[in-house]
Design an enzyme around this catalytic site. Structure first.
Site, PDB file in Angstrom:
ATOM      1  N   GLY A  69       0.690  -1.279   0.006  1.00 26.20           N
ATOM      2  CA  GLY A  69       0.092  -0.166   0.030  1.00 26.20           C
ATOM      3  C   GLY A  69       0.881   1.173   0.021  1.00 26.20           C
ATOM      4  N   HIS A  70       1.942   1.199   0.978  1.00 21.12           N
ATOM      5  CA  HIS A  70       2.772   2.436   0.845  1.00 21.12           C
ATOM      6  C   HIS A  70       3.502   2.970  -0.674  1.00 21.12           C
ATOM      7  CE1 HIS A  70       2.819   1.411   5.268  1.00 21.12           C
ATOM      8  NE2 HIS A  70       2.865   2.693   5.305  1.00 21.12           N
TER       9      HIS A  70
ATOM     10  N   ASP B 211      -6.933   5.965   5.532  1.00 20.67           N
ATOM     11  CA  ASP B 211      -7.163   6.732   6.537  1.00 20.67           C
ATOM     12  C   ASP B 211      -7.990   8.034   5.994  1.00 20.67           C
ATOM     13  OD1 ASP B 211      -5.335   5.573   8.770  1.00 20.67           O
ATOM     14  OD2 ASP B 211      -4.014   5.822   7.015  1.00 20.67           O
TER      15      ASP B 211
END
Length: 279
Positions: free
Chosen positions: A32-33, A147
Site C-alpha cells: 500500500g505504501h 485513513d
C-alpha cells in the site's frame, strides 16, 4: 537513493526543486505504501519519502514503543521504487525541543470518529505534517484514502493555511480477500487474519443496503455493529457520513443523492483495524 537524517542536509539536497512529490510514512512499509510512491511519481519529480514514527499522535496506552520498525527492509523497497530521497530523522532532529506549538484541527472534524477514540492523534498528525512540509516543501503530497478522516483533515489544513502543496488521495490498497493493507495487520494471529476481511464485507453490506434505499441509517449502522460483535469483534463505530465534511447526513440529503462514505473501526483480538468505503 539518498538517505538523509537532518533538516539542513535535506534542504540543501532539495534546493531549487519545484516539483517535489512527497509521501510521509511511519515505516514498516507494505505494498500500500509503495503504491503511494508510484502515484507520487505520476504527479511530481523527484519523489521524497519520509520515515518517522511520530510520538505525538500516539495516546498513552497505544503502541508507540512496539510499533514495528523495519528500516533496512523499508530502504530496500524504496530503492526498488526509484525514490530519490528518504528523509529519516530521529526524534531529536525533528523535535529538538519540546514541541509546545501544536496544530489543532477543528473539533467538528477532528473530534469525531477516530478523534473520539484517539483524542491525541489528529493534533499529532497535523503538527508533524506541518513540520515535514516545512522541511520538504513539496508541490504535491500523497496520503492514502484508507485513513479517510486523516486525508480530509490534512487537505483542509493545507487549504486553510495556504500551503503551496496539493494533497492527493490514493485509493486503498487491498489484499486479494479485501482486507485493507495496514502495518497493524502484522499483529493479527493466523486465525484473526482469516477473520479480518469481514470488516470490509460489513462495509460492503452497509453500502449495498444504502444504495438499495435503506432509509434508517442509524438502524443500519447498529445492525452492522451487531454483525461484527456476533463474530467476536469489538466495534468502536460503523458510521455513514457525507464525504464532503464527514457529518451525518439528513434524510433529505440521502434522498437527494448526497455522496456518502461508510467508515468503521473495530478491534479484533488486541488489534484495532479501520476501513472505509465510498458509497
Amino acid at each position: 537513493m539518498k538517505i538523509i537524517s537532518t533538516i539542513d542536509e535535506l534542504r540543501d539536497q532539495l534546493r531549487g526543486q519545484l516539483r517535489t512529490a512527497f509521501v510521509p510514512t511511519m515505516g514498516n512499509l507494505h505494498e500500500g505504501h509503495l503504491s503511494l510512491m508510484r502515484l507520487a511519481r505520476r504527479h511530481g519529480d523527484p519523489v521524497v519519502a519520509s520515515i518517522f514514527v511520530n510520538r505525538l499522535q500516539f495516546g498513552p496506552n497505544e503502541d508507540f514503543e512496539k510499533y514495528p520498525r523495519t528500516f533496512q527492509a523499508d530502504v530496500e523497497k524504496l530503492e526498488k521504487e526509484g525514490v530519490y530521497v528518504l528523509f529519516a530523522p530521529n526524534e531529536k532532529e525533528l523535535y529538538p525541543e519540546p514541541q509546545e506549538y501544536r496544530v489543532q484541527p477543528p473539533s467538528g472534524l477532528g473530534g469525531m470518529l477516530e478523534g473520539e477514540f484517539r483524542p491525541a492523534m489528529f493534533q499529532g498528525v497535523c503538527t508533524v505534517v506541518t513540520k515535514l512540509f516545512s522541511c520538504v516543501q513539496p508541490r504535491v503530497a500523497v496520503f492514502g484514502k484508507k485513513d479517510y478522516q486523516q486525508l480530509m483533515i490534512v487537505r483542509n489544513m493545507a487549504r486553510q493555511f495556504a500551503m503551496p502543496t496539493e494533497i492527493i488521495g490514493a485509493e486503498t490498497f487491498r489484499a486479494d480477500d479485501g482486507l485493507a493493507l495496514s502495518s497493524r495487520n502484522g499483529y493479527l494471529s493466523a486465525e484473526e487474519r482469516a477473520e479480518a476481511p469481514f470488516l470490509y464485507q460489513t462495509l460492503n453490506y452497509v453500502a449495498e443496503q444504502t444504495r438499495a434505499g435503506h432509509a434508517d441509517l442509524l438502524a443500519l449502522e447498529q445492525d452492522a455493529m451487531k454483525r461484527l460483535a456476533a463474530r467476536g469483534w469489538q466495534p468502536d463505530y460503523v458510521s455513514i457520513r457525507k464525504r464532503i465534511d464527514l457529518h451525518a447526513p439528513a434524510r433529505e440529503e440521502v434522498l437527494a443523492g448526497a455522496q456518502l462514505v461508510v467508515l468503521a473501526a473495530a478491534k479484533l483480538g488486541n488489534t484495532r483495524l479501520i476501513d472505509n468505503l465510498e458509497i
